[in-house]
Design an enzyme around this catalytic site. Structure first.
Site, PDB file in Angstrom:
ATOM      1  N   GLU A   1      57.191  41.330 -17.633  1.00  0.00           N
ATOM      2  CA  GLU A   1      57.660  41.148 -16.073  1.00  0.00           C
ATOM      3  C   GLU A   1      56.529  41.528 -15.142  1.00  0.00           C
ATOM      4  O   GLU A   1      55.562  42.193 -15.401  1.00  0.00           O
ATOM      5  CB  GLU A   1      58.765  42.154 -15.680  1.00  0.00           C
ATOM      6  CG  GLU A   1      60.020  41.654 -16.307  1.00  0.00           C
ATOM      7  CD  GLU A   1      61.057  42.774 -16.112  1.00  0.00           C
ATOM      8  OE1 GLU A   1      62.072  42.816 -15.198  1.00  0.00           O
ATOM      9  OE2 GLU A   1      61.243  43.894 -16.947  1.00  0.00           O
TER      10      GLU A   1
ATOM     11  N   CYS B   1      51.407  43.308  -9.366  1.00  0.00           N
ATOM     12  CA  CYS B   1      51.686  44.192 -10.314  1.00  0.00           C
ATOM     13  C   CYS B   1      52.192  43.623 -11.587  1.00  0.00           C
ATOM     14  O   CYS B   1      53.112  42.738 -11.693  1.00  0.00           O
ATOM     15  CB  CYS B   1      53.124  45.069  -9.814  1.00  0.00           C
ATOM     16  SG  CYS B   1      53.590  46.475 -10.924  1.00  0.00           S
TER      17      CYS B   1
ATOM     18  N   CYS C   1      57.883  50.024 -23.432  1.00  0.00           N
ATOM     19  CA  CYS C   1      57.058  50.988 -23.227  1.00  0.00           C
ATOM     20  C   CYS C   1      57.506  51.968 -24.393  1.00  0.00           C
ATOM     21  O   CYS C   1      58.733  52.463 -24.680  1.00  0.00           O
ATOM     22  CB  CYS C   1      56.976  51.699 -21.839  1.00  0.00           C
ATOM     23  SG  CYS C   1      55.890  52.915 -21.519  1.00  0.00           S
TER      24      CYS C   1
ATOM     25  N   CYS D   1      62.465  56.456 -16.028  1.00  0.00           N
ATOM     26  CA  CYS D   1      62.078  55.065 -15.786  1.00  0.00           C
ATOM     27  C   CYS D   1      62.832  54.102 -16.698  1.00  0.00           C
ATOM     28  O   CYS D   1      63.227  54.462 -17.954  1.00  0.00           O
ATOM     29  CB  CYS D   1      60.656  55.093 -16.391  1.00  0.00           C
ATOM     30  SG  CYS D   1      59.944  53.476 -16.277  1.00  0.00           S
TER      31      CYS D   1
ATOM     32  N   CYS E   1      59.073  50.117  -8.839  1.00  0.00           N
ATOM     33  CA  CYS E   1      58.581  51.137  -9.994  1.00  0.00           C
ATOM     34  C   CYS E   1      59.763  51.657 -10.909  1.00  0.00           C
ATOM     35  O   CYS E   1      60.688  52.002 -10.175  1.00  0.00           O
ATOM     36  CB  CYS E   1      57.727  52.664  -9.205  1.00  0.00           C
ATOM     37  SG  CYS E   1      56.327  52.199  -8.511  1.00  0.00           S
TER      38      CYS E   1
HETATM   39  N1  SAH Z   1      52.874  54.103 -17.486  1.00  0.00           N
HETATM   40  C1  SAH Z   1      52.423  54.121 -16.203  1.00  0.00           C
HETATM   41  C2  SAH Z   1      52.250  52.869 -15.588  1.00  0.00           C
HETATM   42  C3  SAH Z   1      53.721  52.409 -15.141  1.00  0.00           C
HETATM   43  S1  SAH Z   1      54.968  53.261 -13.872  1.00  0.00           S
HETATM   44  C4  SAH Z   1      52.397  55.444 -15.648  1.00  0.00           C
HETATM   45  O1  SAH Z   1      53.401  55.973 -16.052  1.00  0.00           O
HETATM   46  O2  SAH Z   1      51.977  55.548 -14.733  1.00  0.00           O
HETATM   47  C5  SAH Z   1      54.042  53.195 -12.439  1.00  0.00           C
HETATM   48  C6  SAH Z   1      54.588  54.300 -11.684  1.00  0.00           C
HETATM   49  O3  SAH Z   1      56.218  54.155 -11.366  1.00  0.00           O
HETATM   50  C7  SAH Z   1      54.374  55.996 -12.321  1.00  0.00           C
HETATM   51  O4  SAH Z   1      53.805  56.569 -11.365  1.00  0.00           O
HETATM   52  C8  SAH Z   1      55.721  56.130 -12.800  1.00  0.00           C
HETATM   53  O5  SAH Z   1      56.011  57.580 -12.678  1.00  0.00           O
HETATM   54  C9  SAH Z   1      56.669  55.600 -11.625  1.00  0.00           C
HETATM   55  N2  SAH Z   1      58.282  55.329 -11.703  1.00  0.00           N
HETATM   56  C10 SAH Z   1      58.550  55.150 -13.061  1.00  0.00           C
HETATM   57  N3  SAH Z   1      60.032  55.130 -12.616  1.00  0.00           N
HETATM   58  C11 SAH Z   1      60.314  55.253 -11.632  1.00  0.00           C
HETATM   59  C12 SAH Z   1      61.402  55.011 -11.040  1.00  0.00           C
HETATM   60  N4  SAH Z   1      62.844  55.065 -11.459  1.00  0.00           N
HETATM   61  N5  SAH Z   1      61.236  55.292  -9.470  1.00  0.00           N
HETATM   62  C13 SAH Z   1      60.151  55.623  -8.713  1.00  0.00           C
HETATM   63  N6  SAH Z   1      58.905  55.683  -9.630  1.00  0.00           N
HETATM   64  C14 SAH Z   1      58.926  55.366 -10.836  1.00  0.00           C
END
Ligand code: SAH
Length: 397
Positions: free
Chosen positions: A132, A145, A152, A159, A383
């Site tokens: 995605e 993005c 993952c 997440c 995110c």
């Molecule tokens: N694995 C990496 C990059 C992907 S997540 C990381 O963890 O940084 C990108 C960002 O989205 C991260 O800061 C993560 O904490 C945030 N994130 C994950 N799930 C989320 C959600 N449901 N709502 C808001 N932010 C979220």
């Protein structure tokens, strides 16, 4: 487009994608003299090659370097995704290339358009795995993005991508191709972007577990004869893979770094982000300090903190976070991300007032804090929402 629940708006946006066929054959058969298949040789994904690598690859086919430059421009400047479209190349060369290489491997399965203009592309790799990518239009610049993995492995409890588990890391070519797909869709095939383009490695997956692919893809993307999006325009986010943070501290041409904290104590971070059990906060912040020391002018380093209502968003959490960062002498900007709904996960976003209160505590203790505005929530593009969802919310499109 066939999938049930597919957003009708996208039919109107449908352009060149509709003509793309499913890619089923990524390999060419090697035959013995009697015609029997003896081996299957994978075709080279050309987007995975740097300019000089493409020159050698094409040289091995007995072609001069100027042909390689033509192919590089066709792939990265004109952003063509099939050899048929490269009509400036002789037909025989296109046929020769087609027998050993491919200019594209991702198959666009569906696209979703958010009420706020954000676009999400759900694609499949040649081996059928979801990828995605999200395009986020902004007033002065646009952001793409990209994902670094299909699924993952990290199991962050807030997440949605974690629910897929790790399917596999993406190749450099698959990372580059995501950018090409998004640019072509947003601006038209080969058309110059109207705004500057920023990239963020914040899609599905942990970029630092696909480190080699990531760094190679970024060097290809930076090529001035191609996409020319330089590392200074790229931010990569990690959940805290300490050895790679230390490694990045030694690299000169590198993207900006963001580190996801999510909790101010080991006790809580172990639960929300289990990677913390491997690299607890003291180690992580030690590596962050080392990275901070290596920062050059113009480089950015930020922390991200997802805000989960009644879980990690109290004033006490804010004080703990500020004290923790101050103890490590990390006066680094903190981006607060209100949680994006990710059903069936049991979390909710913090209220506006809570976020503001949290922010002012950080600021009062000397840490610059910013609240990130969610984009594309209605199409599961924000995110933590990337989990190969096939439905959009038609009411909001
Ligand atoms: N694995 C990496 C990059 C992907 S997540 C990381 O963890 O940084 C990108 C960002 O989205 C991260 O800061 C993560 O904490 C945030 N994130 C994950 N799930 C989320 C959600 N449901 N709502 C808001 N932010 C979220």
């Amino acid at each position: 487009m066939k999938s049930a629940g597919f957003c009708p708006t996208f039919h109107k946006l449908e352009g060149y994608f509709s003509s793309r066929k499913f890619i089923t054959l990524r390999c060419r058969p090697k035959r013995s003299s009697d015609g029997k298949i003896t081996a299957v040789i994978p075709r080279q994904h050309l987007l995975a090659l740097t300019g000089p690598e493409l020159v050698s690859f094409i040289g091995e086919l007995g072609e001069p370097a100027f042909r390689a430059r033509q192919v590089f421009a066709a792939l990265h400047h004109r952003r063509l995704r099939s050899f048929e479209e490269m009509t400036d190349l002789p037909k025989e060369l296109r046929a020769k290339l087609d027998s050993v290489a491919t200019p594209s491997t991702l198959n666009i399965e569906s696209r979703y358009l958010s009420a706020d203009g954000t676009r999400r592309y759900l694609m499949k790799t040649h081996d059928g795995l979801p990828v995605e990518t999200v395009f986020i239009p902004e007033e002065r610049r646009d952001t793409i993005c990209f994902s670094s993995q299909s699924g993952c492995p990290l199991q962050c409890s807030f997440c949605l991508t974690a629910q897929l588990g790790l399917l596999r890391s993406l190749t450099p070519g698959e990372i580059v191709e995501q950018v090409i797909v998004a640019l072509n869709d947003a601006y038209g095939v080969g058309q110059k972007p109207q705004h500057g383009t920023n990239l963020v490695g914040m899609g599905a997956g942990e970029p630092f577990l696909a480190f080699e692919s990531l760094m190679k893809a970024l060097s290809i993307i930076a090529d001035p004869n191609g996409l020319h999006i330089v590392p200074n325009r790229v931010t990569v986010s990690t959940a805290g893979i300490v050895p790679r943070i230390r490694e990045l501290a030694t690299v000169s041409e590198r993207p900006h770094l963001a580190v996801s904290l999510g909790a101010p104590t080991d006790e809580q971070r172990n639960v929300l982000m289990p990677i913390n059990r491997k690299w607890p906060l003291a180690e992580l912040l030690g590596a962050c300090k080392e990275f901070e020391r290596s920062l050059k002018r113009g480089e950015r380093f930020t922390f991200e903190y997802v805000m989960l209502r009644d879980v990690n968003d109290s004033d006490e959490h804010a004080r703990q976070l500020a004290n923790l960062l101050n103890r490590h002498e990390l006066r680094v900007k903190v981006n607060l991300i209100p949680h994006n709904a990710a059903e069936p996960l049991p979390y909710h976003p913090s209220s506006r007032g809570r976020v503001e209160s949290f922010k002012s505590i950080l600021e009062a203790k000397g840490l610059p804090a910013f609240v990130r505005r969610p984009r594309g929530q209605d199409i599961f593009a924000a995110c933590g929402q990337l989990a190969a969802r096939r439905e959009a919310n038609p009411a909001q499109v």
